[in-house]
Scaffold this motif. Structure first.
Motif, mmCIF file in Angstrom:
data_model
loop_
_atom_site.group_PDB
_atom_site.id
_atom_site.type_symbol
_atom_site.label_atom_id
_atom_site.label_comp_id
_atom_site.label_asym_id
_atom_site.label_seq_id
_atom_site.Cartn_x
_atom_site.Cartn_y
_atom_site.Cartn_z
ATOM 1 N N LEU A 288 7.214 14.172 -2.986
ATOM 2 C CA LEU A 288 7.734 13.384 -1.873
ATOM 3 C C LEU A 288 7.460 11.923 -2.199
ATOM 4 C CD1 LEU A 288 6.050 15.406 1.017
ATOM 5 C CD2 LEU A 288 8.423 15.614 0.286
ATOM 6 N N MET A 289 8.138 11.027 -1.511
ATOM 7 C CA MET A 289 7.850 9.607 -1.695
ATOM 8 C C MET A 289 7.991 8.889 -0.355
ATOM 9 S SD MET A 289 9.571 6.667 -4.104
ATOM 10 C CE MET A 289 10.865 6.170 -3.008
ATOM 11 N N ILE A 290 7.038 8.016 -0.084
ATOM 12 C CA ILE A 290 7.145 7.106 1.050
ATOM 13 C C ILE A 290 7.473 5.741 0.468
ATOM 14 C CG2 ILE A 290 5.931 5.939 2.924
ATOM 15 C CD1 ILE A 290 4.227 8.473 3.238
ATOM 16 N N CYS A 291 8.518 5.131 0.996
ATOM 17 C CA CYS A 291 8.929 3.800 0.570
ATOM 18 C C CYS A 291 8.762 2.876 1.774
ATOM 19 C CB CYS A 291 10.376 3.827 0.098
ATOM 20 S SG CYS A 291 10.955 2.246 -0.497
ATOM 21 N N GLU A 292 7.954 1.857 1.608
ATOM 22 C CA GLU A 292 7.680 0.954 2.732
ATOM 23 C C GLU A 292 7.831 -0.499 2.303
ATOM 24 O OE1 GLU A 292 3.215 0.994 3.581
ATOM 25 O OE2 GLU A 292 3.497 2.960 2.647
ATOM 26 N N ILE B 33 0.378 5.024 -5.997
ATOM 27 C CA ILE B 33 1.044 3.881 -5.356
ATOM 28 C C ILE B 33 1.552 2.899 -6.405
ATOM 29 C CG2 ILE B 33 0.733 1.924 -3.795
ATOM 30 C CD1 ILE B 33 -1.501 3.562 -2.443
ATOM 31 N N GLU B 34 2.804 2.462 -6.195
ATOM 32 C CA GLU B 34 3.365 1.339 -6.944
ATOM 33 C C GLU B 34 3.590 0.209 -5.956
ATOM 34 O OE1 GLU B 34 6.079 3.705 -10.231
ATOM 35 O OE2 GLU B 34 7.046 2.846 -8.466
ATOM 36 N N LYS B 35 3.173 -1.002 -6.327
ATOM 37 C CA LYS B 35 3.287 -2.141 -5.422
ATOM 38 C C LYS B 35 4.092 -3.257 -6.102
ATOM 39 C CE LYS B 35 0.389 -5.261 -2.673
ATOM 40 N NZ LYS B 35 -1.000 -5.570 -2.324
ATOM 41 N N PHE B 36 5.061 -3.777 -5.355
ATOM 42 C CA PHE B 36 5.921 -4.843 -5.856
ATOM 43 C C PHE B 36 5.972 -5.975 -4.841
ATOM 44 C CE2 PHE B 36 7.525 -0.739 -7.245
ATOM 45 C CZ PHE B 36 7.577 -0.888 -8.603
ATOM 46 N N GLN B 37 5.907 -7.199 -5.303
ATOM 47 C CA GLN B 37 6.066 -8.349 -4.423
ATOM 48 C C GLN B 37 7.345 -9.080 -4.818
ATOM 49 O OE1 GLN B 37 2.292 -10.481 -4.611
ATOM 50 N NE2 GLN B 37 1.648 -9.355 -2.793
ATOM 51 N N PHE B 38 8.115 -9.468 -3.820
ATOM 52 C CA PHE B 38 9.354 -10.180 -4.099
ATOM 53 C C PHE B 38 9.651 -11.169 -2.999
ATOM 54 C CE2 PHE B 38 10.205 -6.175 -2.008
ATOM 55 C CZ PHE B 38 11.213 -6.432 -1.100
ATOM 56 N N ARG C 192 6.793 -4.350 -1.319
ATOM 57 C CA ARG C 192 7.333 -2.988 -1.317
ATOM 58 C C ARG C 192 6.289 -2.076 -1.918
ATOM 59 N NH1 ARG C 192 12.441 -0.858 -2.082
ATOM 60 N NH2 ARG C 192 12.819 -1.989 -0.168
ATOM 61 N N LEU C 193 6.023 -0.976 -1.221
ATOM 62 C CA LEU C 193 5.154 0.072 -1.749
ATOM 63 C C LEU C 193 5.967 1.347 -1.906
ATOM 64 C CD1 LEU C 193 1.912 -0.279 0.402
ATOM 65 C CD2 LEU C 193 2.343 -1.200 -1.861
#
Length: 91
Positions: free
Chosen positions: A50-54, A86-91, A3-4
């Protein structure tokens, strides 16, 4: 999955141009291999955010996306007009 969250801080004068590029980026990115979700959000309290969530299936698909012509051109345009974090999460 990855998730970014991409936070975009933009001046009001440039907001429409950044939003236009983000909408185009979203439309193209949703067609990329491994894209699970891609959306744009507008802050209800701050007009300059603004935010893009991907969400991506894996690192390989995200890497291909980040090398695509639509990503390179549209993100480059957004970086000229706004500040991206950018914030990056792995799950």
């Amino acid at each position: 999955m990855i998730r970014l969250n991409v936070f975009i801080k933009v001046d009001e004068a440039k907001r429409a141009d950044v939003l236009k590029a983000a909408v185009e980026l979203t439309a193209c990115s949703l067609k990329d291999r491994g894209c699970i979700a891609y959306d744009i959000f507008e802050s209800a309290t701050r007009k300059d955010v603004l935010m893009i969530c991907e969400t991506w299936q894996n690192e390989e698909d995200l890497d291909l996306h980040q090398k695509s012509s639509h990503f390179v051109s549209l993100v480059g345009k957004m970086q000229e007009l706004a500040s991206l974090k950018i914030e990056k999460f792995q799950f």
